[in-house]
Design an enzyme around this catalytic site. Structure first.
Site, mmCIF file in Angstrom:
data_model
loop_
_atom_site.group_PDB
_atom_site.id
_atom_site.type_symbol
_atom_site.label_atom_id
_atom_site.label_comp_id
_atom_site.label_asym_id
_atom_site.label_seq_id
_atom_site.Cartn_x
_atom_site.Cartn_y
_atom_site.Cartn_z
ATOM 1 N N ASN A 115 0.769 -1.142 -0.161
ATOM 2 C CA ASN A 115 -0.123 0.009 -0.105
ATOM 3 C C ASN A 115 0.986 1.214 -0.004
ATOM 4 O OD1 ASN A 115 0.894 -0.768 2.615
ATOM 5 N ND2 ASN A 115 -0.796 0.477 3.571
ATOM 6 N N GLU A 146 0.218 5.255 0.655
ATOM 7 C CA GLU A 146 -0.594 6.300 1.281
ATOM 8 C C GLU A 146 -0.173 7.792 0.571
ATOM 9 O OE1 GLU A 146 -0.949 5.667 5.308
ATOM 10 O OE2 GLU A 146 -1.984 3.999 5.008
ATOM 11 N N CYS A 184 -4.372 0.745 -2.124
ATOM 12 C CA CYS A 184 -4.103 -0.624 -1.611
ATOM 13 C C CYS A 184 -2.991 -1.301 -2.090
ATOM 14 C CB CYS A 184 -5.544 -1.351 -1.804
ATOM 15 S SG CYS A 184 -6.680 -0.561 -0.748
ATOM 16 N N GLU A 216 -3.028 -4.539 -2.365
ATOM 17 C CA GLU A 216 -3.319 -5.673 -3.691
ATOM 18 C C GLU A 216 -4.085 -5.003 -4.986
ATOM 19 O OE1 GLU A 216 -4.923 -4.755 -0.787
ATOM 20 O OE2 GLU A 216 -6.836 -5.490 -0.560
ATOM 21 N N CYS A 261 -10.296 -4.660 0.492
ATOM 22 C CA CYS A 261 -11.392 -4.013 0.630
ATOM 23 C C CYS A 261 -12.597 -4.080 -0.544
ATOM 24 C CB CYS A 261 -11.009 -2.348 0.597
ATOM 25 S SG CYS A 261 -10.474 -1.748 -0.915
ATOM 26 N N CYS A 307 -11.321 -3.111 -4.065
ATOM 27 C CA CYS A 307 -10.080 -4.038 -4.528
ATOM 28 C C CYS A 307 -10.804 -5.293 -5.100
ATOM 29 C CB CYS A 307 -9.294 -4.567 -3.651
ATOM 30 S SG CYS A 307 -7.861 -3.052 -3.126
HETATM 31 N N1 THU Z 1 -5.433 -1.008 2.491
HETATM 32 C C1 THU Z 1 -4.984 -1.927 1.620
HETATM 33 O O1 THU Z 1 -3.644 -1.719 1.210
HETATM 34 N N2 THU Z 1 -5.784 -2.958 1.390
HETATM 35 C C2 THU Z 1 -6.854 -3.315 1.566
HETATM 36 O O2 THU Z 1 -7.773 -3.854 1.124
HETATM 37 C C3 THU Z 1 -7.500 -2.560 2.709
HETATM 38 C C4 THU Z 1 -6.770 -1.191 3.150
HETATM 39 C C5 THU Z 1 -4.469 -0.070 3.210
HETATM 40 C C6 THU Z 1 -4.948 1.138 2.999
HETATM 41 C C7 THU Z 1 -4.323 2.116 3.759
HETATM 42 O O3 THU Z 1 -3.135 2.429 3.268
HETATM 43 C C8 THU Z 1 -4.343 1.390 4.979
HETATM 44 O O4 THU Z 1 -4.513 0.165 4.427
HETATM 45 C C9 THU Z 1 -5.102 1.610 6.038
HETATM 46 O O5 THU Z 1 -6.605 1.725 5.413
#
Ligand code: THU
Length: 132
Positions: free
Chosen positions: A42, A44, A53, A55, A90, A93
């Site tokens: 991930n 940010e 994200c 994935e 999520c 995704c």
């Molecule tokens: N995140 C993911 O990488 N994948 C997911 O399916 C859910 C959330 C990340 C996004 C963010 O950087 C952190 O997790 C917190 O939400």
């Protein structure tokens, strides 16, 4: 490629996570039908909605290299880099994966102790599509 091997690559991929805002690191390892594996984490952003994200980064990375057929993905995540609970993908995704992957595509989740295996069809039933 076993589920455990793919999970190990996902764990390794968390090292690339850029997550200064949430402190939640995610790693993913995507297995293509031809055997190649793409890993990502991930990433940010100060403007939170620009975050991507782990994935989805792996999927888009592979798709942008021309890959179109996928077998499985392993996803791991946790606060402060500790993998203690399962990290299911999520909703966005799940939808992104449904663009390229069939309902029997495998999703491996890992909590540091055991691997759980799901299919995309289980995690996203009745998915939306326009061209299939
Ligand atoms: N995140 C993911 O990488 N994948 C997911 O399916 C859910 C959330 C990340 C996004 C963010 O950087 C952190 O997790 C917190 O939400």
């Amino acid at each position: 490629m076993t589920a455990q091997e793919l999970v190990n690559k996902a764990v390794e991929a968390t090292r690339g996570s850029y997550s200064p805002y949430s402190g939640f690191t995610v790693g993913a390892a995507l297995l293509c039908e031809d055997g190649e594996v793409f890993t990502a984490a991930n990433v940010e952003n100060a403007s939170y909605s620009a975050t991507m994200c782990g994935e989805r980064n792996a999927l888009f990375y592979a798709a942008a290299q021309g890959k179109r057929k996928f077998t499985a993905v392993a996803i791991v995540g946790g606060h402060g880099g500790k993998i203690e609970d399962f990290c299911p993908p999520c909703g966005v995704c799940r939808q992104a994966y449904s663009e390229f992957c069939s309902p029997d595509f495998k999703i491996y989740l890992y909590n540091g102790r055991e691997i759980r295996e799901y299919t995309l069809g289980q995690l996203l039933p009745e998915s939306f599509d326009l061209i299939k």
